[in-house]
Design an enzyme around this catalytic site. Structure first.
Site, PDB file in Angstrom:
ATOM      1  N   ASP A   1       0.800  -1.218   0.000  1.00  0.00           N
ATOM      2  CA  ASP A   1       0.000   0.000   0.000  1.00  0.00           C
ATOM      3  C   ASP A   1       0.839   1.278   0.000  1.00  0.00           C
ATOM      4  O   ASP A   1       0.609   2.180  -0.795  1.00  0.00           O
ATOM      5  CB  ASP A   1      -0.913  -0.014   1.227  1.00  0.00           C
ATOM      6  CG  ASP A   1      -1.725   1.255   1.361  1.00  0.00           C
ATOM      7  OD1 ASP A   1      -2.543   1.527   0.474  1.00  0.00           O
ATOM      8  OD2 ASP A   1      -1.524   1.979   2.354  1.00  0.00           O
TER       9      ASP A   1
ATOM     10  N   ASP B   1       4.641   0.660   4.174  1.00  0.00           N
ATOM     11  CA  ASP B   1       4.569  -0.580   4.944  1.00  0.00           C
ATOM     12  C   ASP B   1       4.430  -1.763   3.991  1.00  0.00           C
ATOM     13  O   ASP B   1       4.652  -1.639   2.791  1.00  0.00           O
ATOM     14  CB  ASP B   1       3.408  -0.520   5.940  1.00  0.00           C
ATOM     15  CG  ASP B   1       2.082  -0.175   5.251  1.00  0.00           C
ATOM     16  OD1 ASP B   1       1.999  -0.321   4.011  1.00  0.00           O
ATOM     17  OD2 ASP B   1       1.135   0.235   5.940  1.00  0.00           O
TER      18      ASP B   1
ATOM     19  N   TYR C   1      -7.374   2.465   9.352  1.00  0.00           N
ATOM     20  CA  TYR C   1      -6.498   2.897   8.261  1.00  0.00           C
ATOM     21  C   TYR C   1      -7.268   3.393   7.038  1.00  0.00           C
ATOM     22  O   TYR C   1      -6.907   4.416   6.463  1.00  0.00           O
ATOM     23  CB  TYR C   1      -5.553   1.751   7.870  1.00  0.00           C
ATOM     24  CG  TYR C   1      -4.630   1.401   9.011  1.00  0.00           C
ATOM     25  CD1 TYR C   1      -3.490   2.148   9.250  1.00  0.00           C
ATOM     26  CD2 TYR C   1      -4.930   0.362   9.893  1.00  0.00           C
ATOM     27  CE1 TYR C   1      -2.655   1.867  10.319  1.00  0.00           C
ATOM     28  CE2 TYR C   1      -4.104   0.068  10.968  1.00  0.00           C
ATOM     29  CZ  TYR C   1      -2.977   0.819  11.175  1.00  0.00           C
ATOM     30  OH  TYR C   1      -2.152   0.547  12.242  1.00  0.00           O
TER      31      TYR C   1
ATOM     32  N   GLU D   1       5.437   9.919   3.553  1.00  0.00           N
ATOM     33  CA  GLU D   1       5.079   8.560   3.146  1.00  0.00           C
ATOM     34  C   GLU D   1       4.384   8.592   1.785  1.00  0.00           C
ATOM     35  O   GLU D   1       3.458   9.370   1.567  1.00  0.00           O
ATOM     36  CB  GLU D   1       4.173   7.891   4.173  1.00  0.00           C
ATOM     37  CG  GLU D   1       3.917   6.418   3.841  1.00  0.00           C
ATOM     38  CD  GLU D   1       3.219   5.671   4.965  1.00  0.00           C
ATOM     39  OE1 GLU D   1       3.292   4.421   4.978  1.00  0.00           O
ATOM     40  OE2 GLU D   1       2.597   6.317   5.832  1.00  0.00           O
TER      41      GLU D   1
END
Length: 526
Positions: free
Chosen positions: A104, A107, A255, A499
């Site tokens: 994704d 991670d 999430y 990220e």
């Protein structure tokens, strides 16, 4: 007198010839103008892709590479030197092969909801701008990356009313900092089914498969039919077993919490209509518009809310195929188109209804977490709609009485793309590898750990906390982006800004593909 008569008749004859010639010339001029659509006040219909814009071509080639970095499974023709095979046993506990797909973000989770959205957007980009991608040799990589996802989605749907929507446990995953090639923690599966439904993720997966079926229709008709079969089954599953996946499986809400599934049902039906031309799907979006479409109220396009994308996609039908539809169907589509234009009006900076959700430099800014998702998504829709306007001979849209042309939408899209590429107060690119200044501390496990490092789950955190730049470059990653005050902290622990995510990458690939050459004429998906 005889000579005078003869002379007068000659003049009259030449006058008749002149009138005939003038009429022919006038007819040719009208025909020429009609053929090339040079109507007053309306720009000409675009032709084949024009000259390549180097900065967008360079950025597109980089952005496409991030999909390779995110690939799970046994890598074929691996293009990333610091990546290798990983997660080969994913799905083994349920006797399904879920080794493919994309991680994704930074991670090692496989979240089905945003991954399916990634596939839908990548498909849409290919369908609209495949000709422009081909000019810069990016069409084949785009198709390969898409198929890596859809291969996974097919496997994740082993039965009509069963869909695996997640591989891995976020709690376990986030307690480790390690390379994907050396993962050792358990990777449990999460599914939706008739007892535990999840309409939004099932419908988004249906949309992804329907859109992808169009991408592969000519190159691999068998694969295309397989995708379409899965899409139809998943749409029926989503619609007949309604329920929110984040309510029925609360742990996923941490999430990727869903704010509703109505938008995904409309989105999936829209893509299925394009893929099948079955009017039942068109009737569905018209019949359920009042319930789900939020007509007249522009919304932000994202992995969670598909309404703006649906409105633009259905405008395509209204603009290009409306004359072939019954008036009742067209009146419903007109509502979607009007709302799509309300979205466009909100984006144009000097429009009377322009959104105030912008930084001082003009970047659309909605959320401090992953801030670049919304401006890139908005710019992608703007460039698509601007090309719809040009190809359909739509001179302008009206924003509270003030008119704007396709070029105004294109100008907005360019402003957002250029900001991402470095035309901003920080003088930095937010696409890793582009330009002279870009993020060095991307929050990404694989990029942050040297290939030869011997680390496990716990001791790998020293690489997260290291003050050294990443040893591996996450080429093409679009990071989260700036704060509202247009500052950016390049720190590996600053997840909200540094990220990257695969759905961001799909959106920026779509945007750059639309800008990489001058506008090209909108073509049929089929």
């Amino acid at each position: 007198m005889g000579e005078e008569k003869s002379s007068g008749g000659g003049c009259w004859g030449w006058f008749l010839v002149f009138l005939v010639v003038a009429a022919i010339v006038a007819g040719l001029v009208v025909a020429f103008r009609s053929k090339f659509h040079h109507s007053e006040g309306v720009p000409p219909v675009p032709g084949p892709p024009g000259a390549v814009v180097t900065k967008y071509s360079d950025a597109l080639k980089l952005a496409m590479q991030f999909f390779d970095i995110q690939k799970s499974g046994k890598l074929v023709n691996n293009k990333i030197s610091w990546r290798g095979d990983s997660a080969l046993d994913d799905g083994k506990e349920a006797k399904v092969d879920l080794s493919k797909g994309l991680y994704d973000a930074g991670d090692h989770m496989k979240f089905g909801f945003p991954m399916a959205f990634t596939a839908t957007i990548l498909s849409w980009a290919i369908l609209e701008y495949g000709d422009q991608m081909a000019v810069v040799n990016q069409l084949e990589p785009a198709q390969e990356n898409l198929k890596w996802i859809t291969d996974y989605l097919i496997k994740a749907h082993p039965r009509d009313n069963v869909l695996y929507i997640q591989v891995g446990d976020p709690d376990l995953d986030h307690k480790c900092w390690e390379r994907p090639e050396t993962m050792s923690e358990k990777r449990p599966l999460t599914q939706i089914n008739a007892t535990v439904p999840g309409s939004e993720v099932a419908a988004e997966t249906a949309a992804a498969m329907a859109a992808a079926s169009l991408v592969f229709k000519k190159s691999d008709s068998t694969y295309s039919r397989i995708l379409l079969t899965h899409s139809k089954q998943l749409f029926d599953f989503a619609d007949k077993n309604r329920g929110s996946y984040s309510q029925n499986i609360p742990k996923v809400a941490i999430y990727y919490n869903s704010t509703g599934y109505g938008d995904e049902l409309l989105w999936a039906a829209s893509w299925l209509y394009h893929a099948t031309k079955d009017k039942a799907y068109l009737e569905y979006v018209n019949d359920h518009g009042k319930e789900f479409a939020n007509f007249g109220s522009p919304t932000w396009f994202s992995w969670d809310n598909k309404l703006a994308g649906t409105q633009v996609l259905l405008s395509r039908i209204n603009l290009f195929a409306g004359k072939d539809l019954p008036s009742s169907a067209n009146s419903g589509l007109e509502m979607y188109r009007q709302t799509a234009e309300a979205v466009m009006c909100a984006l144009i900076p000097n429009s009377p209804t322009a959104t105030s959700s912008r930084t001082e430099s003009g970047l659309i800014w909605v959320s401090e977490w992953n801030a670049l998702q919304h401006p890139v998504a908005a710019a992608f829709l703007a460039i698509v709609y601007s090309d719809y306007m040009l190809s359909s001979r739509t001179a302008s849209i009206s924003c509270s009485g003030k008119s704007y042309k396709a070029k105004d939408l294109r100008k907005f899209a360019i402003s957002q793309a250029d900001y991402v590429l470095g035309k901003n107060p920080m003088k930095m690119s937010f696409i890793v590898g582009y330009g002279d200044k870009y993020p060095q501390f991307v929050h990404h496990r694989g990029a942050s750990i040297p290939v030869d490092a011997k680390t496990g789950c716990d001791d790998g955190f020293k690489w997260l906390n290291s003050t050294d730049p990443n040893p591996n470059v996450a080429v093409g990653a679009l990071v989260g982006g700036p704060f509202l005050n247009e500052t950016f902290v390049d720190s590996r622990n600053n997840t909200m800004q540094v990220e990257p995510s695969t759905y961001n990458s799909a959106l920026v690939v779509g945007l750059l593909s639309g800008l990489v050459t001058t506008s090209s004429v909108v073509q049929s998906f089929t």
